[in-house]
Design a protein around this motif. Structure first.
Motif, mmCIF file in Angstrom:
data_model
loop_
_atom_site.group_PDB
_atom_site.id
_atom_site.type_symbol
_atom_site.label_atom_id
_atom_site.label_comp_id
_atom_site.label_asym_id
_atom_site.label_seq_id
_atom_site.Cartn_x
_atom_site.Cartn_y
_atom_site.Cartn_z
ATOM 1 N N VAL A 156 54.690 -56.876 -40.434
ATOM 2 C CA VAL A 156 55.178 -58.178 -39.986
ATOM 3 C C VAL A 156 56.366 -57.941 -39.062
ATOM 4 O O VAL A 156 57.305 -57.252 -39.425
ATOM 5 N N ASP A 157 56.274 -58.494 -37.863
ATOM 6 C CA ASP A 157 57.376 -58.369 -36.904
ATOM 7 C C ASP A 157 57.950 -59.762 -36.642
ATOM 8 O O ASP A 157 57.307 -60.586 -36.002
ATOM 9 N N VAL A 158 59.137 -59.997 -37.177
ATOM 10 C CA VAL A 158 59.830 -61.268 -36.945
ATOM 11 C C VAL A 158 60.656 -61.075 -35.673
ATOM 12 O O VAL A 158 61.736 -60.502 -35.699
ATOM 13 N N GLN A 159 60.113 -61.539 -34.563
ATOM 14 C CA GLN A 159 60.712 -61.217 -33.267
ATOM 15 C C GLN A 159 62.066 -61.898 -33.053
ATOM 16 O O GLN A 159 62.284 -63.027 -33.448
ATOM 17 N N ARG A 160 62.949 -61.161 -32.395
ATOM 18 C CA ARG A 160 64.254 -61.668 -31.997
ATOM 19 C C ARG A 160 64.483 -61.287 -30.536
ATOM 20 O O ARG A 160 63.624 -60.665 -29.921
ATOM 21 N N THR A 171 67.892 -58.210 -39.194
ATOM 22 C CA THR A 171 67.877 -59.634 -38.853
ATOM 23 C C THR A 171 66.805 -59.839 -37.782
ATOM 24 O O THR A 171 66.715 -59.016 -36.870
ATOM 25 N N PRO A 172 66.024 -60.891 -37.816
ATOM 26 C CA PRO A 172 66.007 -62.002 -38.781
ATOM 27 C C PRO A 172 64.886 -61.877 -39.809
ATOM 28 O O PRO A 172 64.439 -62.862 -40.350
ATOM 29 N N ALA A 173 64.468 -60.642 -40.109
ATOM 30 C CA ALA A 173 63.311 -60.466 -40.999
ATOM 31 C C ALA A 173 63.704 -60.376 -42.467
ATOM 32 O O ALA A 173 62.905 -60.643 -43.355
ATOM 33 N N THR A 174 64.956 -59.959 -42.705
ATOM 34 C CA THR A 174 65.343 -59.524 -44.045
ATOM 35 C C THR A 174 65.159 -60.546 -45.156
ATOM 36 O O THR A 174 64.875 -60.173 -46.289
ATOM 37 N N SER A 175 65.325 -61.841 -44.834
ATOM 38 C CA SER A 175 65.335 -62.805 -45.940
ATOM 39 C C SER A 175 63.995 -62.852 -46.667
ATOM 40 O O SER A 175 63.930 -63.296 -47.808
ATOM 41 N N THR A 176 62.927 -62.375 -46.027
ATOM 42 C CA THR A 176 61.655 -62.270 -46.751
ATOM 43 C C THR A 176 61.818 -61.361 -47.962
ATOM 44 O O THR A 176 61.314 -61.642 -49.047
ATOM 45 N N SER A 177 62.548 -60.260 -47.768
ATOM 46 C CA SER A 177 62.730 -59.338 -48.889
ATOM 47 C C SER A 177 63.656 -59.927 -49.939
ATOM 48 O O SER A 177 63.522 -59.631 -51.122
ATOM 49 N N HIS A 178 64.579 -60.810 -49.529
ATOM 50 C CA HIS A 178 65.417 -61.482 -50.536
ATOM 51 C C HIS A 178 64.535 -62.363 -51.415
ATOM 52 O O HIS A 178 64.669 -62.378 -52.637
#
Lengths: 317, 631
Positions: free
Chosen positions: B338-342, B266-273
């Motif tokens: 890609v780093d979706v920062q949290r 989280t919160p990067a995963t939805s890209t792979s979905h």
């Protein structure tokens, strides 16, 4: 002329690769190191199988044996400690034309890289994997490895190691979707050769456990092995490795083994007293992840543009 | 405000004054699992399709199913939409819908509402069997009124049960219908949106959701006497609407990337979905690795073998990937990360925004590890930056990090539909013979650039190594060689910097105060600057897209302002704390970088509250700074 039919020339390969096409610089391992035997046999295997050096990749992690790719005149990837498996898997997944070999040591595979080892077995990508197990960390100078026998005296366990070792054969055979598991020793070149050849020819993750000497830090292992010749059992049977009778006769004991029987393979791997050489397990029907990896390769830019536009349509305002 | 089970109309007497003319901020909050996000996403998509500017922020609980009717359970979404382009989450909401009276407190803590906020509250709790719940409801109601919210109690459950058997699944679409009435949404667009949202569900499900939509709409038309028709813009070009993670995924398709290797985080995963649904149609595949390290290792292997690859992660995953990023830099393997920062450090705030990974990317490596680093500041940039990053990675034979954040990841925004062009896509791999006599690292003296052989190319055989190596790729411990080859790798950044233009300044090119930002704060900073400038304040802003190397000309730009300050969402010491002084003060991340780079005494304003910055908060800070500068 000379009674030769001209059409025999049709079968000649474009180029015949010689040993020198695989030999690079002289290796820098210690004198007497088991790695030399493997290197020579691998080069011979590449020649015999006529693997195009431009289509062959040796991938390794870190450690003495992991210097291996530098000594091959093929493509090579000398990466990070414990991470040869994911790199090799990434190379092979979508490049079915490449022959990919993994060179790993007992620290590299069974310690720092153990997580990826387990998963690489399960992915069952067509890789030929050689675990060089000398039961010690050599490059970092004499530390106990996970495969060191209990009581091993080293710089990190000067009063003897206190845990029993990991058995790489047992571990590999314990993973779901395991496909090919074999065992050999560095001091029997014909058997070593025949085993890695069988591994290379198997389509899938072919795991070869090479028991080998470290003359510097585990020198007494050599004596243990040679003195304990009666503990070595050669596996015979039609799914085993192809050997000359001379080689077979050099073993004191042989055992008939069905390499399709995983339970039999596991019992052999777990035997605390004896070492079984040859193919313990072979399953050509195990699911291969690289077959999934190549199901949609080679799309044209036009196809990719169409796919993108069709996705954008779904998000159009 | 009376309960509205009777057909009496509820009224809102005072006119609602939106923070900008022609816009509203709406929030929907519910217990996790009640579908508030689906409702809000649909509402946002409907609004965007009608031609409104839109920005959404998701309110995501950290657990999947926390105890209901609690602050922890609050799940929802904010939609800011208007008659002009919307670039950030805005200030307090004008209207909110709550499916119980407890969940709004999660947002009250974050100061999401103001006096006058209309609260459309599910009233079934007023007559609940449990005395405790009844009391909670009554207490909250009093509290809401004391806070000045205009509460309208709505029999959502009762109305939904007239249409379906169980209201827990479905109430969200009834609410959507109600909002569609309030904001005068086009019902045909709304119905199509429902068909799209439930496209994988049986027809019966779609039908009942359509009935719920109509039910909510009709109920509102009969019972509410207020409406806020937010006029759409006139769209000059075709638009698309998506969130940042989808835009990243779309960019991956557009870059022609064939391998996306990831590990769920989280919160990067939805890209792979998103990609899992469609990348195979584009000749690519998703690889879900056994861990973060293996995910990047696999991508590097793939790229080494000529298949362009990307790996997607967030802060904790970045920490694990660091060793491999070093190898990619040392061995010169092109790779997009890609780093979706949290929120950090450690597991931190998995679902909340922070710009906390900048220094880790720039300096997280042992030795000198030049990595080209860029940050997307809009959803649209999430798309275009992936295409750009792939090109840079391959031209400069280097890893490229693209930073986004949790705010961009789940925020939806419309943007002009990209006009797909051939040049975006990676070319097929080169398998022609490698030129004899050319080394695998034949570094160009002037630029540090070199071409790379790809396995399969005859004559190109070499061994990539993380060891210091010569141009032949051989391990080399030669002192002079290591000095020279490290310089080559560094020089690539200088070469790249020469291709960059100085950043544009929002506002005057000189003045009292210059704000420097990066990433998702762009819209909020620009809006705040505009508001303060409208009052006559001398403030400008500048937003950086490239962080390593930095865009050129910064020192010259900074010299035209009395004060330069970064505004960021990450930690910096509070200067009003008596323990903090100039000697021990720790700055926010971009401020550190800019201070070191320009030797300008750059100040910073930042926090780690895990929230996107609101324009109002920034306005207050700017006003305060300008006053101090005058004094």
């Amino acid at each position: 002329m000379y009674g030769l039919k001209p059409d025999i020339l049709v079968d000649l390969p474009e180029k015949y690769f010689c040993l020198t096409d695989y030999e690079k610089v002289a290796a820098k391992w210690c004198p007497g190191c088991g790695d030399y035997a493997v290197l020579g046999n691998i080069q011979k295997l590449c020649r015999d199988e006529q693997l195009d050096p431009a289509k062959t990749v040796f991938v390794s992690g870190i450690g003495c044996s992991s210097r291996f790719p530098h000594y091959m005149k093929t493509y090579g990837f000398h990466g990070l400690h414990g991470r040869a498996f994911p790199v090799a898997s990434g190379i092979k997944w979508r490049r079915p034309d490449l022959h990919v070999f993994v060179i790993t040591g007992d620290g590299d595979c069974c310690a720092i890289g153990a997580g990826s080892w387990i998963h690489a077995i399960r992915f069952n990508i067509d890789l030929t994997v050689m675990l060089f197990n000398n039961e010690i960390y050599g490059l970092t100078k004499n530390q106990t490895s996970p495969t060191s026998r209990m009581g091993t005296v080293s710089n990190t366990t000067p009063r003897g190691s206190v845990l029993p070792p990991i058995n790489p054969m047992q571990t590999t055979l314990g993973v779901g979707n395991v496909s090919f598991v074999a065992q050999t020793v560095d001091w029997n070149p014909p058997h070593l050769y025949a085993t890695i050849q069988a591994a290379h020819r198997h389509k899938g993750f072919s795991f070869v456990h090479i028991i080998q000497r470290c003359p510097k830090f585990q020198s007494d292992l050599v004596e243990q092995f040679t003195a304990g010749k009666d503990k070595l059992y050669l596996l015979t049977g039609n799914e085993g490795v192809e050997l000359d009778d001379v080689v077979i006769k050099s073993f004191d004991h042989t055992v008939e083994h069905d390499a399709h029987n995983i339970n039999a393979a596991r019992s052999l791997a777990e035997d605390p007293d004896n070492i079984y050489l040859g193919v313990l397990y072979r399953n050509t029907k195990a699911q291969r992840y690289d077959e999934y990896g190549v199901h949609n390769i080679g799309y044209t830019v036009e196809q990719k543009m169409e796919a993108l536009n069709s996705e954008l349509n779904k998000y159009a305002v | 405000m009376s309960t509205s089970t009777s057909p009496e109309k509820s009224t809102v007497k005072e006119e609602i004054v939106p923070s900008l003319p022609g816009e509203h901020i709406v929030e929907i909050v519910s217990d996790s699992g009640e579908g508030a996000q689906k409702c809000g996403q649909s509402f946002a998509a409907i609004s965007a399709k009608m031609g409104n500017g839109v920005w959404t922020v998701e309110i995501i609980p950290a657990e999947i199913h926390p105890p209901s009717r609690t602050i922890e359970s609050a799940s929802g979404i904010r939609i800011r939409f208007g008659s002009t382009k919307v670039t950030n989450m805005g200030d307090e909401a004008e209207l909110m819908v709550a499916l119980n009276e407890q969940v709004p407190y999660a947002r009250i803590l974050q100061k999401a509402y103001k006096e006058g906020t209309i609260m459309l509250l599910e009233n079934k709790w007023a007559t609940d069997q449990s005395e405790h719940i009844k009391t909670q409801y009554a207490t909250a109601l009093k509290d809401f009124e004391a806070r000045g919210y205009k509460v309208i109690e709505i029999p959502m459950e009762v109305e939904c049960l007239k249409i379906i058997k169980s209201a827990r699944k479905g109430k969200n679409m009834w609410v959507l219908g109600m909002l569609c009435y309030i904001y005068d949404r086009n019902l045909d667009i709304a119905k199509n949106q429902i068909r799209h949202t439930f496209r994988t569900k049986p027809e019966a499900v779609i039908e009942s959701n359509l009935l719920l939509l109509q039910g909510g709409y009709d109920w509102a038309a009969d019972n509410l006497d207020f409406q806020y028709p937010i006029k759409p813009m006139e769209l000059k070009e075709e638009m698309v609407v998506m969130n940042g993670n989808e835009a990243v995924g779309m960019g991956i398709l557009a870059a022609g990337i064939e391998v996306c290797s990831m590990y769920p985080i989280t919160p990067a995963t939805s890209t792979s979905h998103f990609l899992a649904e469609c990348i195979e149609n584009s000749g690519g595949l998703i690889h879900q690795a056994e861990d973060e390290i293996a995910a990047i290792g696999f991508a590097i292997g793939s790229s080494y073998a000529g298949k362009t690859a990307v790996t997607i992660t967030s802060g904790p995953g970045l920490a694990l990937k660091n060793e491999f990023i070093g190898l990619a830099a040392m061995g010169e393997v092109p790779l997009v990360i890609v780093d979706v920062q949290r929120g950090g450090p450690s597991t931190g705030l998995p679902t909340k925004v922070e710009q906390g990974d900048l220094l880790a990317v720039l300096y997280g490596q042992p030795g000198d590890t030049p990595v080209i680093t860029m940050a997307a500041s809009t959803i649209e940039e999430c798309f275009h930056f992936i295409i750009l990053a792939r090109k840079i990675a391959e031209s400069f034979r280097t890893p490229v990090v693209v930073l986004t954040d949790a705010n961009l990841a789940t925020g939806q925004q419309p943007f002009p539909r990209p006009k797909v062009c051939k040049e975006w896509f990676s070319p097929p791999i080169d398998q022609s013979p490698w030129k004899q006599g050319v080394d695998p690292y034949e570094w160009d003296e002037a630029t540090g650039l070199s071409r790379r052989p790809i396995p399969g190319q005859p004559n190109g055989m070499y061994t990539l190594t993380g060891l210091a190596h010569s141009k032949e790729g051989k391990p080399s411990y030669d002192p002079e060689n290591n000095q020279r080859t490290t310089a080559y790798r560094s020089k690539k950044l200088a070469t790249f910097k020469n291709t960059l233009k100085p950043p544009e300044i929002h506002g005057d090119k000189e003045g009292d105060l210059l704000i420097v930002g990066w990433g998702s704060t762009l819209g909020a900073i620009d809006e705040a600057v505009d508001r303060v400038r409208a009052e006559g304040g001398s403030v400008s802003s500048l937003h950086l897209r490239f962080l390593s190397p930095l865009e050129p000309g910064l020192k010259e730009i900074f010299s035209c302002f009395k004060k330069v300050m970064t505004i960021e969402i990450n930690y910096s010491d509070d200067v009003s704390d008596p323990v903090i002084n100039n000697d021990n003060r720790r700055y926010s991340q971009l401020a550190w970088v800019l201070r070191a780079k320009t030797l300008v005494d750059i100040d910073c304003y930042s926090n780690v509250e895990g929230q996107p910055l609101s324009p109002r908060k920034i306005v207050r800070k700017l006003q305060q700074e300008l006053e101090q500068l005058k004094a």
